[in-house]
Design an enzyme around this catalytic site. Structure first.
Site, PDB file in Angstrom:
ATOM      1  N   GLU A 112       0.814  -1.217   0.000  1.00  0.00           N
ATOM      2  CA  GLU A 112       0.000   0.000   0.000  1.00  0.00           C
ATOM      3  C   GLU A 112       0.845   1.263   0.000  1.00  0.00           C
ATOM      4  O   GLU A 112       0.521   2.243  -0.660  1.00  0.00           O
ATOM      5  CB  GLU A 112      -0.947   0.003   1.209  1.00  0.00           C
ATOM      6  CG  GLU A 112      -2.103  -0.971   1.093  1.00  0.00           C
ATOM      7  CD  GLU A 112      -1.728  -2.396   1.504  1.00  0.00           C
ATOM      8  OE1 GLU A 112      -0.593  -2.602   1.978  1.00  0.00           O
ATOM      9  OE2 GLU A 112      -2.573  -3.291   1.342  1.00  0.00           O
TER      10      GLU A 112
ATOM     11  N   HIS B 220     -10.197  -4.983   9.629  1.00  0.00           N
ATOM     12  CA  HIS B 220     -10.843  -4.714   8.332  1.00  0.00           C
ATOM     13  C   HIS B 220     -12.167  -3.965   8.505  1.00  0.00           C
ATOM     14  O   HIS B 220     -13.035  -4.025   7.662  1.00  0.00           O
ATOM     15  CB  HIS B 220     -11.110  -6.025   7.578  1.00  0.00           C
ATOM     16  CG  HIS B 220      -9.870  -6.760   7.200  1.00  0.00           C
ATOM     17  ND1 HIS B 220      -9.145  -7.501   8.103  1.00  0.00           N
ATOM     18  CD2 HIS B 220      -9.195  -6.834   6.014  1.00  0.00           C
ATOM     19  CE1 HIS B 220      -8.085  -8.031   7.494  1.00  0.00           C
ATOM     20  NE2 HIS B 220      -8.090  -7.626   6.227  1.00  0.00           N
TER      21      HIS B 220
END
Lengths: 332, 338
Positions: free
Chosen positions: A59, A128
């Site tokens: 990322e 998440h």
């Protein structure tokens, strides 16, 4: 036309890519897989793998690439699959993306969009499911967008792509299936312009993201209790439309701020502080915040349900401060 | 008073700001918010109530009804409105019999009006009870010749072409006497005696909704004109509910003047935490015996209530004597300023 939230975002991406050849997409699984939530579905077929780029699971590198690309004049729209992963990109976001325009005295434009999604409710576990907008809200130099419905999602994403500053565009996974009316023709929604979702006179409810819809769900019960709530959706938390919020509180004298993120250190704390600093004399009751408890998002379904703020929490907060002469007829 | 201090008044910022704008002290309102907090609606409710009371009091179109003097007197005493009375006399003139029927009817009405003690009435009730319960009151009275004072006032008004009231004169006289008797200028709060240097005189002002005491601050340092101006301004604002909070603060001694009514003497209740209050009766024509000679003059009775915890009878009597002296020799004090 009536479309879902995820389709509205997909349409915004497609239309902006058709319109401007410098716009490109990069992210994990955005190409052939069409995105984990189907947001980029069909785009690689239309625009090719040079403009819809599948990246490694890295990322920080994705954001770093976008910072570099946007500084050369391209308009990257990158996807961080879960907002939780943004934690590993913080040097790129906070120290690079947020600073470059400032440090170059405005000579450098940085037209990049980081699309990501957050929120609990889908049983995705503590890593998440987070709502981390407050971390980004704290950083000058990045804009933070939180659309609550399909119409806003499309209009705000188009504005984000056309903006010359870094924008973090936070979708909510619980909203992807939400249907809403979205016009066929091109439109944008300006940043820093809150929407008064419903007018009211007794209490102002400022809700962000999916909590706007929870606030709307609470309206009927409140009306039955003789309480008329005004609901405001800031749509962008940076820039924040403080004028609309203040005008509303001047009218109602009462304020509730609702967000899905944990209450402590949240966006609500800043809004509450700003209101009492600027218009203290208009407050007729203490400001209330509705947010999640100070704990990681639980995986267990019953616990996750308990964790997520809902319309009952909003109703209780409103009832707590809507006490007095004008509400007395409804108190039995 | 101590118990009032112990419980602070909670009010929302919005209610505070609004009450401040209207110039109404917070203790007039009954809080309906959480924990009894005063909210904006409580202020609105109070002002609406007061406004409607004022509306009720303002006379609507005055009708000229023919009425006999006796009928009129009875209607006044019995508080009967003659508007709904049918006259049975000549040309519909109302006679005493018509009023008496009405009196009979109203006596038959068993419905009583009941109102919960609230707002300023509630505050007065509490303060009066506290004062009477906590302060052992002693009231001294003295008959005083007011002939000179009345003359003095007339001459003064003639000379300066201004109107001054007896209240103005008494404020001046009391202020001057307090300066000479600092032992009266004392307040007692929580077992602590405070001897004040400033001389601030409260004046009890009657209003429809209840008594209020605006304060003439540093009255000893003001001329009679200044006092007169100050009294007029504050009494007017008291009646129109435009007093600021500071206008009613730090009173050291209160004057209650019932001279405009047919009252000779009374036992005024001390406005705590002050330790004395002066009641003023009407001025009447009277026979004065002096050196075995009878003459006609004007007299009045002064009633001084004091808190026996704070002082004894002797200093209070001396103070009362001082007041009497100034009233009988007004030039002693009032000539000073010219």
């Amino acid at each position: 036309m009536l479309i879902r939230y995820n389709k509205a975002i997909n349409n915004a991406l497609r239309e902006e890519m058709q319109k401007d050849s410098t716009v490109f997409i990069a992210g994990e699984d955005v190409g052939n897989a069409g995105g984990s939530f189907g947001i980029t579905r069909g785009l690689i077929a239309e625009f090719g793998s040079a403009r819809v780029i599948d990246t490694p699971i890295s990322e920080s590198a994705i954001v770093g690439m976008a910072v570099g690309a946007s500084s050369t004049g391209l308009r990257p729209v990158i996807e961080i699959m879960f907002m939780d992963f943004i934690a590993v990109c913080f040097d790129q976001i906070i120290n690079q993306a947020a600073k470059m325009r400032y440090m170059s005295g405005g000579q450098m434009a940085l037209p990049l969009v980081i699309r990501t999604q957050g929120g609990a409710g889908l049983n995705a576990g503590p890593q998440h499911s987070q709502s981390l907008e407050a971390l980004l809200f704290h950083i000058p130099g990045i804009k933070v967008v939180m659309p609550s419905n399909p119409y806003d999602a499309k209009g705000l994403l188009k504005t984000a792509i056309r903006d010359n500053n870094p924008v973090v565009f936070i979708e909510n996974k619980a909203l992807y299936g939400m249907k809403g009316e979205v016009p066929e023709e091109d439109y944008t929604i300006p940043f820093g312009k809150a929407k008064i979702v419903k007018e009211g006179i007794d209490v102002t409810i400022v809700a962000v993201g999916q909590m706007v819809n929870k606030a709307l769900a609470a309206v009927e019960t409140l009306e039955n209790n003789g309480i008329s709530a005004e609901i405001i959706d800031p749509r962008t938390i940076t820039p924040l439309d403080t004028d609309t919020i203040k005008q509303s509180v001047k009218k109602t004298g009462r304020l509730i701020i609702v967000h899905e993120a944990v209450k402590i250190g949240g966006v609500g704390a800043e809004i509450a502080a700003m209101i009492q600093e600027d218009i203290f004399d208009y407050l007729d009751a203490p400001i209330q915040r509705v947010g999640a408890p100070f704990t990681p998002v639980p995986y267990s379904k019953p616990l996750e349900n308990y964790y997520l703020p809902n319309e009952n929490d909003i109703i209780n907060a409103v009832k707590k401060i809507c006490v007095g002469r004008q509400f007395s007829f409804a108190s039995h | 008073m101590t118990s009032l201090l112990a419980k602070p008044t909670f009010a929302s910022p919005r209610a505070r700001a609004y009450a401040n704008k209207l110039g109404i002290a917070l203790d007039h309102f009954e809080g309906s918010g959480p924990n009894g907090r005063i909210i904006e609606q409580d202020v609105i409710h109070y002002t609406e109530k007061i406004n409607s009371q004022i509306k009720d009091l303002t006379p609507t179109k005055k009708q000229h009804r023919k009425i006999t003097p006796l009928a009129k007197n009875i209607s006044n005493i019995q508080n009967i409105s003659i508007e709904q009375v049918q006259g049975s006399g000549m040309d519909g003139k109302i006679v005493s019999a018509d009023i008496l029927i009405k009196v009979q009817q109203s006596n038959n009405i068993t419905d009583k009006k009941k109102l919960r003690l609230a707002g300023i009435r509630k505050v007065i009730a509490k303060r009066m009870t506290d004062s009477k319960r906590n302060a052992p009151h002693v009231t001294l009275t003295v008959k005083t010749e007011a002939t000179h004072l009345v003359n003095y006032r007339n001459v003064y008004m003639e000379k300066h072409k201004i109107k001054i009231s007896f209240t103005d004169l008494f404020v001046k006289i009391v202020a001057e006497s307090l300066r000479k008797h600092p032992i009266i200028n004392v307040s007692l709060e929580e077992e602590m005696l405070t001897y004040h240097n400033d001389i601030n005189i409260g004046i009890a002002v009657a209003r429809e909704e209840g008594l209020i005491v605006p304060v003439i601050h540093n009255a000893d340092q003001k001329s009679l004109e200044q006092i007169s101006f100050d009294v007029k301004d504050k009494v007017n604002r008291a009646r129109t509910r435009k007093l600021k909070r500071t206008d009613t603060e730090n009173s050291r001694f209160t004057i209650s003047n019932l001279g405009m009514y047919e009252v000779d003497a009374f036992t005024p209740v001390i406005n705590q935490p002050e330790s004395a209050i002066l009641g003023i009766g009407r001025i009447i024509e009277d026979i004065i015996v002096e050196n075995s000679q009878i003459r006609i003059g004007k007299t009045m009775v002064l009633s001084l209530s004091f808190d026996h915890r704070v002082m004894d009878g002797a200093p209070a009597a001396e103070f009362l004597g001082e007041l009497k002296h100034f009233i009988e020799n007004p030039e002693d004090i009032l000539s000073l300023q010219n």
